[in-house]
Design an enzyme around this catalytic site. Sequence first.
Site, PDB file in Angstrom:
ATOM      1  N   ASP A  96       0.831  -1.194   0.000  1.00  0.00           N
ATOM      2  CA  ASP A  96       0.000   0.000   0.000  1.00  0.00           C
ATOM      3  C   ASP A  96       0.873   1.255   0.000  1.00  0.00           C
ATOM      4  O   ASP A  96       1.865   1.328   0.735  1.00  0.00           O
ATOM      5  CB  ASP A  96      -0.900  -0.004   1.246  1.00  0.00           C
ATOM      6  CG  ASP A  96      -2.044   0.979   1.143  1.00  0.00           C
ATOM      7  OD1 ASP A  96      -1.798   2.152   0.799  1.00  0.00           O
ATOM      8  OD2 ASP A  96      -3.194   0.581   1.413  1.00  0.00           O
ATOM      9  N   ASP A 118      -7.393   4.962  -8.555  1.00  0.00           N
ATOM     10  CA  ASP A 118      -8.791   5.049  -8.125  1.00  0.00           C
ATOM     11  C   ASP A 118      -9.188   6.522  -8.017  1.00  0.00           C
ATOM     12  O   ASP A 118      -8.516   7.288  -7.329  1.00  0.00           O
ATOM     13  CB  ASP A 118      -8.982   4.414  -6.759  1.00  0.00           C
ATOM     14  CG  ASP A 118      -8.832   2.909  -6.774  1.00  0.00           C
ATOM     15  OD1 ASP A 118      -8.639   2.341  -7.854  1.00  0.00           O
ATOM     16  OD2 ASP A 118      -8.908   2.298  -5.695  1.00  0.00           O
ATOM     17  N   TYR A 193      -5.045   0.452 -19.570  1.00  0.00           N
ATOM     18  CA  TYR A 193      -6.252   1.274 -19.498  1.00  0.00           C
ATOM     19  C   TYR A 193      -6.217   2.380 -20.538  1.00  0.00           C
ATOM     20  O   TYR A 193      -7.200   2.669 -21.212  1.00  0.00           O
ATOM     21  CB  TYR A 193      -6.385   1.916 -18.109  1.00  0.00           C
ATOM     22  CG  TYR A 193      -7.217   1.138 -17.138  1.00  0.00           C
ATOM     23  CD1 TYR A 193      -8.415   0.550 -17.513  1.00  0.00           C
ATOM     24  CD2 TYR A 193      -6.807   1.004 -15.812  1.00  0.00           C
ATOM     25  CE1 TYR A 193      -9.179  -0.148 -16.592  1.00  0.00           C
ATOM     26  CE2 TYR A 193      -7.563   0.305 -14.897  1.00  0.00           C
ATOM     27  CZ  TYR A 193      -8.752  -0.279 -15.298  1.00  0.00           C
ATOM     28  OH  TYR A 193      -9.508  -0.976 -14.389  1.00  0.00           O
ATOM     29  N   GLU A 194      -5.086   3.029 -20.652  1.00  0.00           N
ATOM     30  CA  GLU A 194      -4.954   4.164 -21.557  1.00  0.00           C
ATOM     31  C   GLU A 194      -5.211   3.754 -23.001  1.00  0.00           C
ATOM     32  O   GLU A 194      -5.861   4.478 -23.764  1.00  0.00           O
ATOM     33  CB  GLU A 194      -3.562   4.769 -21.418  1.00  0.00           C
ATOM     34  CG  GLU A 194      -3.351   6.068 -22.169  1.00  0.00           C
ATOM     35  CD  GLU A 194      -2.012   6.684 -21.862  1.00  0.00           C
ATOM     36  OE1 GLU A 194      -1.652   7.663 -22.538  1.00  0.00           O
ATOM     37  OE2 GLU A 194      -1.306   6.198 -20.944  1.00  0.00           O
TER      38      GLU A 194
END
Length: 243
Positions: A96, A118, A193-194
């Site tokens: 994290d 996010d 994603y891009e």
Amino acid sequence: MRMRRKKNLIPRLERCAQVTIDDPAALRGNWRSLFPAARALHLELGCGKGQFIRKLAALNPDILYIAMEKDPSCIVMAMEKAQAENIPNVFFILGDAALLPDFFAPGEVDLIYINFCDPWTRKNKYAKRRLTHRNFIARYKQIIAVNGHLCMKTDNVPLFEFSVEEVPACGLELISVTRDLHATDIPNIMTEYETRFSEQGIKINRLEAIFTEECLNTPIPGVDTDEDEDDDDEDEEAAEVTE
């Protein structure tokens, strides 16, 4: 969307030992021992399936790349590909971003990438979960070098507009802001994603900022690193970090 837990996840993760950092805190202050020839250390937060970081590492063999991702079902694919391609200058942390100061010493990181994280835009109470919120920027200040860079890309307009205001409010110097990255001549490696968003005609937003010496020496107002949200609420927001 969040990824379903993959079958045989644990043995798959174990087979990626060559590129996995199991105890990042043990390397704090000594990361370049992994790749002594490195002239810089660059960190990606939320590496997804790893397309961006693998291509970047292959193009820049003199830079040490560390990729962090908290979704094991996603990072395992990134690690498998990097290991199969035998890329010597990229390593992965399953963890994290809130723990960054435990993993890296002051001034140890030269550049931080945040790609399609996010957005946490559905409810204002989730704002401090955004990786460009001042709570996280305060953590970045603890590990970044003087004049180190922060580069962020997103398709999410509300998140980007928030970031364009939040980043300079934390003392960083904005040196580049674009709301249509692919219409510029800025060098760019696309994430999974891009690529998908671009094919749909969605514009990509990008900012780049510098942690000046003044920035690093000036406290950020309003920082509160206490985590008071209920983790069970996380499922209410669709995560975009896993590519």
